[in-house]
Design a protein around this motif. Structure first.
Motif, PDB file in Angstrom:
ATOM      1  N   SER A 130       0.820  -1.213   0.000  1.00 19.57           N
ATOM      2  CA  SER A 130       0.000   0.000   0.000  1.00 19.57           C
ATOM      3  C   SER A 130       0.853   1.261   0.000  1.00 19.57           C
ATOM      4  O   SER A 130       0.370   2.346  -0.317  1.00 19.57           O
ATOM      5  N   ARG A 131       2.138   1.124   0.340  1.00 19.00           N
ATOM      6  CA  ARG A 131       3.042   2.280   0.369  1.00 19.00           C
ATOM      7  C   ARG A 131       4.020   2.267  -0.791  1.00 19.00           C
ATOM      8  O   ARG A 131       4.975   3.044  -0.804  1.00 19.00           O
ATOM      9  N   SER A 132       3.793   1.381  -1.737  1.00 21.56           N
ATOM     10  CA  SER A 132       4.713   1.235  -2.864  1.00 21.56           C
ATOM     11  C   SER A 132       4.128   1.847  -4.131  1.00 21.56           C
ATOM     12  O   SER A 132       2.924   2.060  -4.243  1.00 21.56           O
ATOM     13  N   SER A 133       5.000   2.117  -5.093  1.00 21.02           N
ATOM     14  CA  SER A 133       4.591   2.600  -6.412  1.00 21.02           C
ATOM     15  C   SER A 133       5.034   1.598  -7.466  1.00 21.02           C
ATOM     16  O   SER A 133       5.946   0.795  -7.251  1.00 21.02           O
ATOM     17  N   VAL A 134       4.388   1.651  -8.620  1.00 18.53           N
ATOM     18  CA  VAL A 134       4.735   0.755  -9.715  1.00 18.53           C
ATOM     19  C   VAL A 134       6.050   1.208 -10.348  1.00 18.53           C
ATOM     20  O   VAL A 134       6.195   2.378 -10.721  1.00 18.53           O
ATOM     21  N   ASP A 154       8.630  -0.032  -6.594  1.00 15.33           N
ATOM     22  CA  ASP A 154       9.826   0.759  -6.308  1.00 15.33           C
ATOM     23  C   ASP A 154      10.542   0.302  -5.047  1.00 15.33           C
ATOM     24  O   ASP A 154      11.678   0.702  -4.797  1.00 15.33           O
ATOM     25  N   THR A 155       9.889  -0.544  -4.244  1.00 18.86           N
ATOM     26  CA  THR A 155      10.530  -1.087  -3.046  1.00 18.86           C
ATOM     27  C   THR A 155      11.106  -2.482  -3.288  1.00 18.86           C
ATOM     28  O   THR A 155      11.578  -3.135  -2.362  1.00 18.86           O
ATOM     29  N   GLY A 156      11.046  -2.942  -4.558  1.00 16.68           N
ATOM     30  CA  GLY A 156      11.666  -4.212  -4.900  1.00 16.68           C
ATOM     31  C   GLY A 156      10.764  -5.418  -4.807  1.00 16.68           C
ATOM     32  O   GLY A 156      11.206  -6.536  -5.083  1.00 16.68           O
ATOM     33  N   ARG A 157       9.517  -5.223  -4.395  1.00 16.10           N
ATOM     34  CA  ARG A 157       8.616  -6.371  -4.353  1.00 16.10           C
ATOM     35  C   ARG A 157       8.241  -6.781  -5.763  1.00 16.10           C
ATOM     36  O   ARG A 157       8.044  -5.948  -6.651  1.00 16.10           O
ATOM     37  N   VAL A 158       8.128  -8.094  -5.972  1.00 12.02           N
ATOM     38  CA  VAL A 158       7.765  -8.651  -7.276  1.00 12.02           C
ATOM     39  C   VAL A 158       6.509  -9.498  -7.095  1.00 12.02           C
ATOM     40  O   VAL A 158       6.470 -10.400  -6.250  1.00 12.02           O
ATOM     41  N   ILE A 336      19.747   0.595   0.792  1.00 12.25           N
ATOM     42  CA  ILE A 336      19.670  -0.451  -0.234  1.00 12.25           C
ATOM     43  C   ILE A 336      18.420  -0.275  -1.090  1.00 12.25           C
ATOM     44  O   ILE A 336      18.464  -0.366  -2.318  1.00 12.25           O
ATOM     45  N   LEU A 337      17.287  -0.002  -0.461  1.00 16.75           N
ATOM     46  CA  LEU A 337      16.046   0.200  -1.210  1.00 16.75           C
ATOM     47  C   LEU A 337      16.152   1.428  -2.108  1.00 16.75           C
ATOM     48  O   LEU A 337      15.611   1.452  -3.210  1.00 16.75           O
ATOM     49  N   ALA A 338      16.844   2.452  -1.635  1.00 15.38           N
ATOM     50  CA  ALA A 338      16.989   3.673  -2.429  1.00 15.38           C
ATOM     51  C   ALA A 338      17.839   3.424  -3.670  1.00 15.38           C
ATOM     52  O   ALA A 338      17.675   4.089  -4.697  1.00 15.38           O
ATOM     53  N   GLN A 339      18.758   2.460  -3.594  1.00 11.33           N
ATOM     54  CA  GLN A 339      19.651   2.170  -4.727  1.00 11.33           C
ATOM     55  C   GLN A 339      18.998   1.297  -5.783  1.00 11.33           C
ATOM     56  O   GLN A 339      19.419   1.297  -6.930  1.00 11.33           O
ATOM     57  N   ASN A 340      17.961   0.561  -5.386  1.00  8.61           N
ATOM     58  CA  ASN A 340      17.355  -0.409  -6.309  1.00  8.61           C
ATOM     59  C   ASN A 340      16.427   0.273  -7.300  1.00  8.61           C
ATOM     60  O   ASN A 340      15.853   1.292  -7.040  1.00  8.61           O
TER      61      ASN A 340
END
Length: 340
Positions: A130-134, A154-158, A336-340
């Motif tokens: 809910s806090r992520s973007s495509v 944008d948080t790396g979830r697939v 790490i999340l910011a770099q992905n």
């Protein structure tokens, strides 16, 4: 009488010694271990005041004193120094997390690392959808009339879903669908996608509308209806190291930690941001966990907060060291999340 700096120093010394030794602390040991600059008689008077005010207690006759939950709370609230991780520990944390290959690996490495650093139970919440973007949407042909939809946030979830169309979709149409959904949805917060998805259907050509309608249904299920939060847990065996700190059985604690809703509640509302949150003893209003302390914080890229992480342990906890570990790990995960 008010709580003066010297009495705070005495309380701080009692907490530190008790955490270290697990033995009740007496005035003589305080004099010998700490440079408090006063006699043991003065320290006894200070301890009497602290006991009367409920900050320490005497577990049995002729014993020293141990902190109460109220004493731990004052100790934490007045904590002036956080025990920093050593340079070697920080390098090890950075190297260990940098070797992660994907988001799942980041989360699993993080929770194991926190458990090892603090010797407590570690809890890490996956980045909330809910806090992520495509970030990207991919369509992969599997068979005639069947595609796989792959969503990366944008948080790396697939997230992956199978899309079954009523008729075959040509390679050209697959490319067009992929282009349309990415143009419309990339960068959009998942909670804001329903209107954009409806617009995709409305704006499609008559030839492509049936396929887009089918695809939009699966998009809604993937982007909007996947509301569950995922949690990783490690270090439950560490509770046995502290069995004497818990009155009675460890079973109520272990049973509580098996419930994901309990773990999410322990981490607190991540709306509060990256602010550190510490709950002690009865401040945890969850059945079975009123004898524990929880240190948690939020994490996320570029100052945003997409999830929480923390540790659960006995109230006799090394709070300065635990706070430093939780803050440091959260900062590295955010980077790490910011770099992905």
């Amino acid at each position: 009488m008010s709580m003066g700096d010297r009495r705070l120093d005495v309380l701080r010394a009692i907490v530190e010694d008790y955490v270290l030794t697990q033995e009740p602390v007496g005035s003589k040991s305080l004099v010998s271990r700490h440079a408090l600059g006063v006699s043991s008689a003065t320290i006894r008077n200070d301890m009497a005041f602290l006991e009367e005010e409920g900050y320490i207690r005497q577990p049995h006759t002729s014993a020293g004193r141990v902190p109460t939950n109220k004493g731990y709370r004052l100790f934490v609230d007045r904590l002036s120094k956080i025990k920093p991780l050593t340079a070697a520990e920080r390098r090890a944390v950075h190297r260990f997390l940098d070797e992660a290959v994907d988001l799942n690996d980041v989360v699993h490495r993080t929770v194991r690392l926190l458990a090892q650093l603090t010797r407590q139970v570690a809890v890490v919440q996956y980045p909330s959808l809910s806090r992520s973007s495509v970030r990207h949407l991919e369509l992969v042909r599997l068979a005639p009339g069947r595609l796989m939809l792959v969503m990366i946030t944008d948080t790396g979830r697939v997230e992956q879903r199978i899309v079954d169309f009523p008729a075959d979709v040509s390679d050209e149409d697959v490319l067009t669908l992929r282009s349309l959904v990415n143009d419309k949805l990339v960068g959009v917060r998942l909670t804001e996608t329903p209107m954009e998805i409806q617009a995709l259907v409305d704006e499609s050509s008559p030839q492509l509308r049936p396929a887009m309608t089918t695809l939009s249904t699966v998009l809604l299920e993937t982007l909007v209806e996947r509301g569950e939060e995922r949690i990783a847990l490690a270090g439950t065996a560490n509770l046995t190291r502290h069995a004497l700190d818990f009155s009675g059985s460890l079973r109520p604690i272990l049973e509580a930690l098996e419930e994901e809703v309990v773990l999410l509640k322990l981490l607190g509302e991540i709306d509060s941001g990256a602010t550190l949150r510490i709950t002690i003893g009865e401040e945890n209003d969850i059945v079975g966990l009123d004898g524990t302390s929880v240190v948690s914080t939020g994490y996320g890229p570029a100052g945003s907060v997409v999830g929480g992480l923390g540790v659960v342990g006995p109230t006799r906890m090394d709070y300065p060291g635990t706070i430093a570990a939780v803050r440091t790990v959260a900062r590295y995960v955010s980077e790490i999340l910011a770099q992905n």
